[in-house]
Design a protein around this motif. Structure first.
Motif, PDB file in Angstrom:
ATOM      1  N   LEU A   1      -0.474   4.824  -0.703  1.00 20.73           N
ATOM      2  CA  LEU A   1      -1.412   4.856  -1.835  1.00 20.73           C
ATOM      3  C   LEU A   1      -2.828   4.714  -1.315  1.00 20.73           C
ATOM      4  O   LEU A   1      -3.179   3.711  -0.691  1.00 20.73           O
ATOM      5  CB  LEU A   1      -1.079   3.724  -2.808  1.00 20.73           C
ATOM      6  CG  LEU A   1       0.354   3.723  -3.361  1.00 20.73           C
ATOM      7  CD1 LEU A   1       0.622   2.464  -4.166  1.00 20.73           C
ATOM      8  CD2 LEU A   1       0.601   4.968  -4.205  1.00 20.73           C
TER       9      LEU A   1
ATOM     10  N   GLY B   1       4.056   3.275  -2.331  1.00 23.97           N
ATOM     11  CA  GLY B   1       4.804   3.320  -3.592  1.00 23.97           C
ATOM     12  C   GLY B   1       5.423   4.684  -3.764  1.00 23.97           C
ATOM     13  O   GLY B   1       4.796   5.702  -3.454  1.00 23.97           O
TER      14      GLY B   1
ATOM     15  N   ARG C   1       0.822  -1.213   0.000  1.00 31.30           N
ATOM     16  CA  ARG C   1       0.000   0.000   0.000  1.00 31.30           C
ATOM     17  C   ARG C   1       0.856   1.264   0.000  1.00 31.30           C
ATOM     18  O   ARG C   1       0.374   2.350   0.292  1.00 31.30           O
ATOM     19  CB  ARG C   1      -0.935  -0.022   1.216  1.00 31.30           C
ATOM     20  CG  ARG C   1      -1.891  -1.191   1.171  1.00 31.30           C
ATOM     21  CD  ARG C   1      -2.790  -1.275   2.384  1.00 31.30           C
ATOM     22  NE  ARG C   1      -2.124  -1.729   3.579  1.00 31.30           N
ATOM     23  CZ  ARG C   1      -1.845  -2.999   3.854  1.00 31.30           C
ATOM     24  NH1 ARG C   1      -2.171  -3.941   2.991  1.00 31.30           N
ATOM     25  NH2 ARG C   1      -1.250  -3.340   4.981  1.00 31.30           N
TER      26      ARG C   1
ATOM     27  N   PRO D   1      -3.480  -5.035  -7.082  1.00 28.93           N
ATOM     28  CA  PRO D   1      -4.694  -4.255  -6.849  1.00 28.93           C
ATOM     29  C   PRO D   1      -5.717  -5.062  -6.047  1.00 28.93           C
ATOM     30  O   PRO D   1      -5.806  -6.287  -6.181  1.00 28.93           O
ATOM     31  CB  PRO D   1      -5.206  -3.967  -8.265  1.00 28.93           C
ATOM     32  CG  PRO D   1      -4.014  -4.142  -9.151  1.00 28.93           C
ATOM     33  CD  PRO D   1      -3.182  -5.202  -8.522  1.00 28.93           C
TER      34      PRO D   1
ATOM     35  N   ALA E   1      -7.011   0.432  -6.107  1.00 24.30           N
ATOM     36  CA  ALA E   1      -6.667  -0.004  -7.465  1.00 24.30           C
ATOM     37  C   ALA E   1      -5.178   0.204  -7.763  1.00 24.30           C
ATOM     38  O   ALA E   1      -4.638  -0.397  -8.691  1.00 24.30           O
ATOM     39  CB  ALA E   1      -7.515   0.742  -8.489  1.00 24.30           C
ATOM     40  N   ASP E   2      -4.514   1.048  -6.965  1.00 27.85           N
ATOM     41  CA  ASP E   2      -3.091   1.323  -7.173  1.00 27.85           C
ATOM     42  C   ASP E   2      -2.199   0.418  -6.335  1.00 27.85           C
ATOM     43  O   ASP E   2      -0.972   0.478  -6.448  1.00 27.85           O
ATOM     44  CB  ASP E   2      -2.778   2.783  -6.826  1.00 27.85           C
ATOM     45  CG  ASP E   2      -3.441   3.759  -7.778  1.00 27.85           C
ATOM     46  OD1 ASP E   2      -3.669   3.382  -8.943  1.00 27.85           O
ATOM     47  OD2 ASP E   2      -3.743   4.893  -7.348  1.00 27.85           O
ATOM     48  N   TRP E   3      -2.796  -0.390  -5.464  1.00 32.73           N
ATOM     49  CA  TRP E   3      -1.995  -1.278  -4.620  1.00 32.73           C
ATOM     50  C   TRP E   3      -1.358  -2.372  -5.475  1.00 32.73           C
ATOM     51  O   TRP E   3      -1.746  -2.601  -6.617  1.00 32.73           O
ATOM     52  CB  TRP E   3      -2.851  -1.908  -3.523  1.00 32.73           C
ATOM     53  CG  TRP E   3      -3.414  -0.904  -2.561  1.00 32.73           C
ATOM     54  CD1 TRP E   3      -3.103   0.424  -2.464  1.00 32.73           C
ATOM     55  CD2 TRP E   3      -4.406  -1.145  -1.560  1.00 32.73           C
ATOM     56  NE1 TRP E   3      -3.846   1.018  -1.474  1.00 32.73           N
ATOM     57  CE2 TRP E   3      -4.645   0.085  -0.902  1.00 32.73           C
ATOM     58  CE3 TRP E   3      -5.111  -2.266  -1.154  1.00 32.73           C
ATOM     59  CZ2 TRP E   3      -5.559   0.208   0.136  1.00 32.73           C
ATOM     60  CZ3 TRP E   3      -6.019  -2.156  -0.116  1.00 32.73           C
ATOM     61  CH2 TRP E   3      -6.235  -0.933   0.523  1.00 32.73           C
ATOM     62  N   SER E   4      -0.404  -3.056  -4.888  1.00 30.30           N
ATOM     63  CA  SER E   4       0.277  -4.129  -5.623  1.00 30.30           C
ATOM     64  C   SER E   4       0.229  -5.418  -4.798  1.00 30.30           C
ATOM     65  O   SER E   4       0.911  -5.537  -3.786  1.00 30.30           O
ATOM     66  CB  SER E   4       1.735  -3.736  -5.887  1.00 30.30           C
ATOM     67  OG  SER E   4       2.415  -4.756  -6.587  1.00 30.30           O
TER      68      SER E   4
ATOM     69  N   ASP F   1      -5.751   4.802  -3.149  1.00 32.73           N
ATOM     70  CA  ASP F   1      -6.674   4.104  -4.042  1.00 32.73           C
ATOM     71  C   ASP F   1      -6.321   2.617  -4.093  1.00 32.73           C
ATOM     72  O   ASP F   1      -5.227   2.248  -4.533  1.00 32.73           O
ATOM     73  CB  ASP F   1      -6.586   4.710  -5.449  1.00 32.73           C
ATOM     74  CG  ASP F   1      -7.641   4.147  -6.403  1.00 32.73           C
ATOM     75  OD1 ASP F   1      -8.292   3.135  -6.058  1.00 32.73           O
ATOM     76  OD2 ASP F   1      -7.806   4.725  -7.491  1.00 32.73           O
TER      77      ASP F   1
END
Length: 391
Positions: A177, A172, A170, A186, A181-184, A179
């Motif tokens: 982050l 970056g 969460r 998502p 949708a921007d997590w890795s 949103d």
């Protein structure tokens, strides 16, 4: 950590030097230490990598205790890593469900993978960041059934894997982050994977509850009264009949409050002899009403997450206070009342009122041998100051 620093750190010389340096805390004379290591002929890149790692190991003891002295970290990896006692709870959930292999997708430095492997579970740990993957491989080296892969968590074949653990990154670029949708990976992709196998997903405790999938188990966990995470469980690792849970850990003990869903609040009522401030995990899980009913208590106000009762509450799920008296929430009157009662040491807690406790304390002119807790809140819709003592 640069690739050059990583290579230097993982060399035999680097690991020997790290062991020799030992803990480096915030009060250490780093300049003098650097000078000593440079004078001994060590490369500047190696010295920088070793001292950075020594500092991280010292910080990591809060999460990993003595194990930190045999692990390697990155700053971001340590910040997001699961505490050892919490990771043990995660691993135990998989073990009790009879799951023998777990893919830790986005393993970070490997904290949860370590806990899983220590229970004899076969672990496939996947990490997209190359440096972090190398450190995870070092941390998991004592476990022959744990394998670390540098790659995309969503692209790796999972044949033969029974369960999944995911802790989406969460952060970056040095920032958090907001949103999902921007997590890795998502969050949408994470929950899609969770629909296929028994899965635990670690998230921040303040996540939008609307994102929690229907039919899953949401478990908020606090350690020493600090809420540290939310885990969303699905499949065989989710418990039948449990939709919401608050797990409290601390002092070697564990206590859990569960319910099928969000618990309706208890009816509000008059201030009793005792007040209970529910643990943050209980509040996050919306189990305040469940706790109030267990205690035979009531809410102090429909909008305030505090419970009051007429008998002394014995519960691990909140902090109890015995009420001395209710005072007007008026600064001048409070100052006089506290002076009359000889209160010189005052803990101030607030909920539901716009007051700065530190600024108020400085203006109250406290003096005397007594001590108490002042709870600033609303009782029955009215602003109140409740003078109390911790039970």
């Amino acid at each position: 950590m640069t690739p050059e620093e990583l290579r230097a750190l993982l060399s035999p010389e680097g690991l020997r030097l790290l062991e020799g340096v030992g803990p480096v805390d915030a009060g250490a004379d780093v300049v003098r230490l650097v000078s000593r290591l440079r004078a001994a002929g060590h490369d500047p890149v190696l010295v920088a990598a070793v001292l950075s790692q020594a500092r991280l190991r010292t910080r990591a003891r809060a999460k990993f205790h003595a194990f930190a002295d045999r692990m390697l970290f990155t700053a971001d990896g340590l910040e997001q890593a699961t505490r050892l006692q919490v990771a043990a709870q995660h691993a135990g959930r998989f073990a009790r469900a009879g799951i023998t292999s777990v893919a830790d997708l986005g393993c970070g430095i490997g904290a949860d993978a370590l806990a899983l492997a220590s229970l004899g579970i076969r672990v496939l740990a996947v990490e997209q960041d190359e440096t972090t993957a190398a450190l995870a491989a070092f941390n998991l080296a004592p476990f022959p059934d744990a394998r670390v892969v540098h790659g995309d968590a969503l692209a790796l074949p999972l044949d033969g894997i029974e369960g999944l653990w995911l802790d989406p990154a969460r952060r970056g670029g040095g920032r958090r982050l907001s949103d999902p949708a921007d997590w890795s990976p998502p969050l949408g992709a994470v929950f899609a994977l969770a629909a296929e196998r028994p899965t635990g997903v670690k998230l921040g405790p303040g996540i939008d509850r609307e994102l929690i999938p229907e039919g899953s188990e949401a478990q908020w966990i606090s350690v020493d009264r600090e809420v540290v995470e939310l885990v969303v469980w699905s499949g065989a690792v989710a418990r039948a009949g449990v939709g919401r849970a608050a797990l409290l850990l601390g002092d070697g003990r564990a206590a859990e409050l569960t319910a099928p869903a969000d618990s309706p609040d208890a009816d509000p009522g008059p201030l009793g002899e005792y007040l209970v401030e529910p643990d943050g995990a209980v509040i996050r899980a919306r189990l305040i009403g469940e706790l109030a009913r267990q205690l035979g208590g009531r809410m102090i106000d429909p909008t305030i997450a505090w419970i009051t009762s007429d008998t002394e509450p014995a519960t691990p799920f909140g902090q109890a206070f015995r009420v001395r008296e209710a005072l007007p929430l008026d600064e001048r009157k409070l100052r006089g009342a506290l002076r009359e009662r000889g209160i010189g040491a005052l803990e101030i807690k607030k909920r539901g009122v716009d007051v700065d406790p530190a600024a108020l304390r400085s203006r109250l002119g406290l003096s005397g041998p007594g001590s108490a807790t002042l709870i600033l809140t609303r009782v029955g819709g009215r602003r109140s100051a409740v003078l109390a003592d911790r039970v």
